[in-house]
Design an enzyme around this catalytic site. Structure first.
Site, short mmCIF file in Angstrom:
data_model
loop_
_atom_site.label_atom_id
_atom_site.label_comp_id
_atom_site.label_asym_id
_atom_site.label_seq_id
_atom_site.Cartn_x
_atom_site.Cartn_y
_atom_site.Cartn_z
N ARG A 228 -7.24 4.91 2.47
CA ARG A 228 -6.63 6.15 2.95
C ARG A 228 -6.44 6.05 4.46
O ARG A 228 -7.26 5.45 5.15
CB ARG A 228 -7.55 7.34 2.67
CG ARG A 228 -7.50 7.85 1.25
CD ARG A 228 -6.21 8.64 1.00
NE ARG A 228 -6.15 9.15 -0.36
CZ ARG A 228 -5.65 8.49 -1.40
NH1 ARG A 228 -5.13 7.29 -1.26
NH2 ARG A 228 -5.63 9.04 -2.60
N HIS A 276 2.56 3.54 1.80
CA HIS A 276 1.56 4.05 0.85
C HIS A 276 2.00 3.78 -0.60
O HIS A 276 2.03 4.69 -1.43
CB HIS A 276 1.31 5.55 1.07
CG HIS A 276 0.04 6.04 0.41
ND1 HIS A 276 -0.74 7.05 0.94
CD2 HIS A 276 -0.58 5.65 -0.73
CE1 HIS A 276 -1.79 7.26 0.15
NE2 HIS A 276 -1.70 6.43 -0.87
C1 GLV Z 1 -2.98 6.62 -4.11
O1 GLV Z 1 -3.08 6.83 -2.96
C2 GLV Z 1 -4.03 6.86 -5.03
O2 GLV Z 1 -4.96 7.62 -4.76
O3 GLV Z 1 -3.94 6.27 -6.13
#
Ligand code: GLV
Length: 313
Positions: A228, A276
């Site tokens: 994250r 992401h």
């Molecule tokens: C993506 O960020 C997830 O939490 O799978």
């Protein structure tokens, strides 16, 4: 019984097929059209607005559409129902591919060769073997497991760091803050898939990065963060790249997403930025996973990968 789908950033095209699969089995509500809130027993959610879950009086469980549940636990009014982390094999394999790709890019000096290519420079750089490079995993869960299998098979020198001791890995695992320095000082490539919790926020900071191995087989330590953005302090990463504390980084997640156009990370020659998507939640795979978990819960069983609310993931 109805299933509510609550997704902040909705992609209709990718969801069309998945919705058909879900709808064939379950009456669906798609936020913000709740219909009668009392009918909703399950919610499949990604970054739902705070308070939404609390407005569903018969909610039995929330299923996260991502492996991380930080987006759900951040809601102070989240009811005390089970929270299921998305843990399909599809997701594990996508993350495997991202981590292996990026470890390999750094092993094979990709940032340095890309810089040479821009200058049309033909020069061989010192090339360590995989077995000479020490990869350290912060986070040893489902998200790391596929890459660990491959990197072990390739002969990388692996170690892990976890919040409490683990004896189920084929390599040394360092535990807790007390053993973090020893883990870092034997790590050339740091791979982070930690969840974001109050304990881990900002953990990838200058102090930690300065603890990574010096004098390793690569020009300097490398950071790969697929956990994250809240885990990392981007100003520290940039400062560490500038003073040689870090040689390169692969970042899939950012303090602010989308990464602002003004961020110097975009143009840094030794930073690989991805949006992401290291492990994309495929709507079809999410739909199948959600239906399986609902079946388990309706039959009175315990779903896969339940989040522990006290632990924060
Ligand atoms: C993506 O960020 C997830 O939490 O799978």
């Amino acid at each position: 019984m109805a299933l509510l789908i609550a997704i902040a950033d909705w992609d209709d095209a990718a969801w069309a097929e998945a919705l058909a699969v879900l709808r064939a089995r379950t009456p669906l509500r798609i936020w913000p059209d709740l219909g009668e809130p009392a009918d909703i027993r399950y919610a499949l959610a990604w970054k739902p607005p705070h308070g939404l879950m609390a407005s569903l009086p018969n909610l039995k469980a929330v299923i996260s559409m991502g492996a991380g549940v930080d987006h759900l636990l951040a809601d102070p009014s989240l009811p005390a129902v089970p929270v299921v982390r998305y843990s399909a094999e599809d997701l594990r394999l996508r993350m495997r591919d991202y981590i292996v790709q990026n470890v390999m890019m750094h092993l094979r000096r990709h940032a340095d060769y890309a810089a040479q290519q821009r200058e049309r420079v033909w020069r061989e750089l010192a090339q360590p073997l995989a077995s000479e490079v020490r990869v350290g995993f912060m986070g040893l869960g489902n998200m790391a497991s596929g890459a660990i299998e491959i990197l072990v098979a390739m002969g990388f020198a692996l170690a892990g760091w976890a919040r409490s001791p683990r004896h189920d890995m084929p390599f040394p695992v360092f535990a807790g803050r007390g053993q973090l320095p020893a883990f870092l000082e034997r790590t050339d490539i740091l791979v982070c898939t930690l969840p974001l919790t109050p304990e881990t926020r900002g953990i990838l900071n200058a102090l930690l990065l300065r603890g990574l191995a010096r004098g390793g087989p690569l020009p300097g330590p490398v950071l790969i963060n697929a956990g994250r953005g809240g885990l990392q302090v981007e100003a520290d990463i940039l400062a560490c790249l500038a003073d040689g504390t870090l040689h390169a980084a692969s970042l899939d997640v950012f303090e602010e997403e989308p990464l602002p156009a003004t961020s110097p990370l975009w143009a840094h020659p030794r930073v690989f930025v991805t949006p992401h998507n290291a492990a994309w939640s495929s709507p079809m795979a999410v739909a199948r996973f959600a239906l399986e978990q609902i079946d388990i819960m309706e039959a009175g069983g315990t779903p896969a990968s339940l989040a522990d609310r006290a632990r924060g993931y």
